[in-house]
Motif scaffolding. Structure first.
Motif, PDB file in Angstrom:
ATOM      1  N   GLU A   1      -2.570   1.011   6.711  1.00 45.77           N
ATOM      2  CA  GLU A   1      -1.590   1.871   6.040  1.00 45.77           C
ATOM      3  C   GLU A   1      -2.297   2.950   5.222  1.00 45.77           C
ATOM      4  O   GLU A   1      -1.887   4.109   5.221  1.00 45.77           O
ATOM      5  CB  GLU A   1      -0.688   1.024   5.139  1.00 45.77           C
ATOM      6  N   ALA A   2      -3.378   2.566   4.560  1.00 46.89           N
ATOM      7  CA  ALA A   2      -4.147   3.559   3.803  1.00 46.89           C
ATOM      8  C   ALA A   2      -4.769   4.587   4.732  1.00 46.89           C
ATOM      9  O   ALA A   2      -4.754   5.796   4.452  1.00 46.89           O
ATOM     10  CB  ALA A   2      -5.230   2.848   3.003  1.00 46.89           C
ATOM     11  N   TYR A   3      -5.307   4.119   5.847  1.00 46.66           N
ATOM     12  CA  TYR A   3      -5.911   5.016   6.838  1.00 46.66           C
ATOM     13  C   TYR A   3      -4.891   6.038   7.333  1.00 46.66           C
ATOM     14  O   TYR A   3      -5.220   7.218   7.521  1.00 46.66           O
ATOM     15  CB  TYR A   3      -6.454   4.172   7.984  1.00 46.66           C
TER      16      TYR A   3
ATOM     17  N   LYS B   1      -4.389   9.844  -5.698  1.00 46.27           N
ATOM     18  CA  LYS B   1      -4.772   9.126  -4.500  1.00 46.27           C
ATOM     19  C   LYS B   1      -6.132   8.462  -4.718  1.00 46.27           C
ATOM     20  O   LYS B   1      -7.054   9.089  -5.226  1.00 46.27           O
ATOM     21  CB  LYS B   1      -4.829  10.101  -3.315  1.00 46.27           C
TER      22      LYS B   1
ATOM     23  N   ILE C   1      -6.847   7.956   3.877  1.00 44.28           N
ATOM     24  CA  ILE C   1      -7.753   7.380   2.896  1.00 44.28           C
ATOM     25  C   ILE C   1      -8.677   6.375   3.580  1.00 44.28           C
ATOM     26  O   ILE C   1      -8.204   5.508   4.326  1.00 44.28           O
ATOM     27  CB  ILE C   1      -6.962   6.668   1.778  1.00 44.28           C
TER      28      ILE C   1
ATOM     29  N   LEU D   1       0.694   3.994  -3.015  1.00 38.43           N
ATOM     30  CA  LEU D   1       0.232   5.361  -2.775  1.00 38.43           C
ATOM     31  C   LEU D   1       1.308   6.409  -3.048  1.00 38.43           C
ATOM     32  O   LEU D   1       0.988   7.549  -3.418  1.00 38.43           O
ATOM     33  CB  LEU D   1      -0.257   5.509  -1.329  1.00 38.43           C
TER      34      LEU D   1
ATOM     35  N   VAL E   1      -9.380   2.292  -0.185  1.00 33.48           N
ATOM     36  CA  VAL E   1      -8.483   1.138  -0.247  1.00 33.48           C
ATOM     37  C   VAL E   1      -9.192  -0.037   0.402  1.00 33.48           C
ATOM     38  O   VAL E   1      -9.754   0.093   1.495  1.00 33.48           O
ATOM     39  CB  VAL E   1      -7.144   1.413   0.460  1.00 33.48           C
TER      40      VAL E   1
ATOM     41  N   ALA F   1     -10.621   3.069   4.371  1.00 27.99           N
ATOM     42  CA  ALA F   1     -10.129   1.729   4.066  1.00 27.99           C
ATOM     43  C   ALA F   1     -11.003   0.667   4.728  1.00 27.99           C
ATOM     44  O   ALA F   1     -11.526   0.870   5.830  1.00 27.99           O
ATOM     45  CB  ALA F   1      -8.683   1.573   4.522  1.00 27.99           C
TER      46      ALA F   1
ATOM     47  N   VAL G   1       0.831  -1.197   0.000  1.00 28.67           N
ATOM     48  CA  VAL G   1       0.000   0.000   0.000  1.00 28.67           C
ATOM     49  C   VAL G   1       0.869   1.251   0.000  1.00 28.67           C
ATOM     50  O   VAL G   1       0.581   2.227  -0.706  1.00 28.67           O
ATOM     51  CB  VAL G   1      -0.958  -0.026   1.203  1.00 28.67           C
ATOM     52  N   HIS G   2       1.945   1.222   0.765  1.00 31.40           N
ATOM     53  CA  HIS G   2       2.856   2.364   0.835  1.00 31.40           C
ATOM     54  C   HIS G   2       3.460   2.672  -0.536  1.00 31.40           C
ATOM     55  O   HIS G   2       3.479   3.839  -0.981  1.00 31.40           O
ATOM     56  CB  HIS G   2       3.965   2.062   1.844  1.00 31.40           C
TER      57      HIS G   2
END
Length: 245
Positions: free
Chosen positions: A111-113, A82, A117, A75, A86, A119, A71-72
């Protein structure tokens, strides 16, 4: 709508293929997942070596790293814009109660949160992919839900019973239950006679009372649990301040 999809079972797992198929006609999807099974990776990021990204014939990207890595990288390097959401999963087995601390499926969503974002992590309650297409249909419906009362971003953990679509009684909010301690490690020996240890299975449910994810899914509902990152024990802050004064 732009959706990033990841998981911890790897880019070839039936769960992520079913999820991508279910969402493909309602969103512009990008799939970035580990190159192999990374279950139990939690929120680990790979810092001791560089990561490689490859693209499979079906268009999925795969990374030689953890779910959080995927995810990192997606993104910050792969996606020009963006995503709106996710989603992670569909995991081969439940992520309920204390499982969420170890889960790579939940970690990808987390990770998205952390990037601001919304998720959602999706898992099936039992392993084996029984009624996977039905689970993907339910996941699609949850993704399409408005969630207008929730602040942005939000982080949701969803567990779906392995039932035919018509047999699932609906979707219900639930709190995390609790498990007993994990089973002891399993000691064995490698071909050279050296001791090796396998991590034992998760403990049985300790708190599966009404309203927990364990109880809700046992009743035939898909459970939805809102998660948070702040693990500060606020109840102890005043006592701690007193002790330190």
């Amino acid at each position: 709508m732009k959706i990033l999809i990841s998981n911890d079972d790897g880019y070839l797992a039936p769960g992520i293929i079913a999820l991508a198929r279910a969402l493909a006609d309602i969103a512009d999807i990008t799939v970035v997942a580990p190159d192999s099974n990374r279950s139990g990776a939690s929120n680990a990021l790979t810092l001791d070596r560089p990561l490689s990204v490859h693209r499979a014939e079906n268009g999925f990207y795969f990374v030689n790293g953890t779910p959080s890595d995927c995810v990192h990288v997606a993104l910050t390097a792969l996606m020009p814009e963006k995503p709106d959401l996710v989603v992670s999963g569909i995991n081969n087995g439940q992520n309920m109660g204390d499982d969420t601390l170890y889960s790579g499926t939940v970690a990808a969503a987390t990770e998205a949160y952390l990037f601001g974002i919304p998720a959602i992590a999706f898992s099936q309650v039992e392993k084996g992919w029984l009624h996977l297409e039905d689970a993907a249909r339910i996941a699609r419906e949850i993704v399409q839900h408005d969630f207008g009362s929730l602040p942005r971003p939000f982080l949701l953990n969803v567990n779906i019973p392995n039932l035919a679509y018509a047999e699932v009684r609906g979707v219900s909010s639930a709190r995390l239950g609790k498990r007993h301690m994990s089973e002891p490690v399993i000691k064995a020996q490698d071909p050279s006679g050296r001791d090796i240890y396998w991590i034992g299975p998760a403990g049985a449910a300790k708190d599966a009372s009404e309203g927990t994810d364990f109880a809700v899914t046992a009743q035939g509902y898909a459970s939805v649990t809102p998660l948070q990152i702040d693990i500060t024990n606020t109840k102890l802050m005043q006592a701690l301040a007193s002790d330190l004064a």
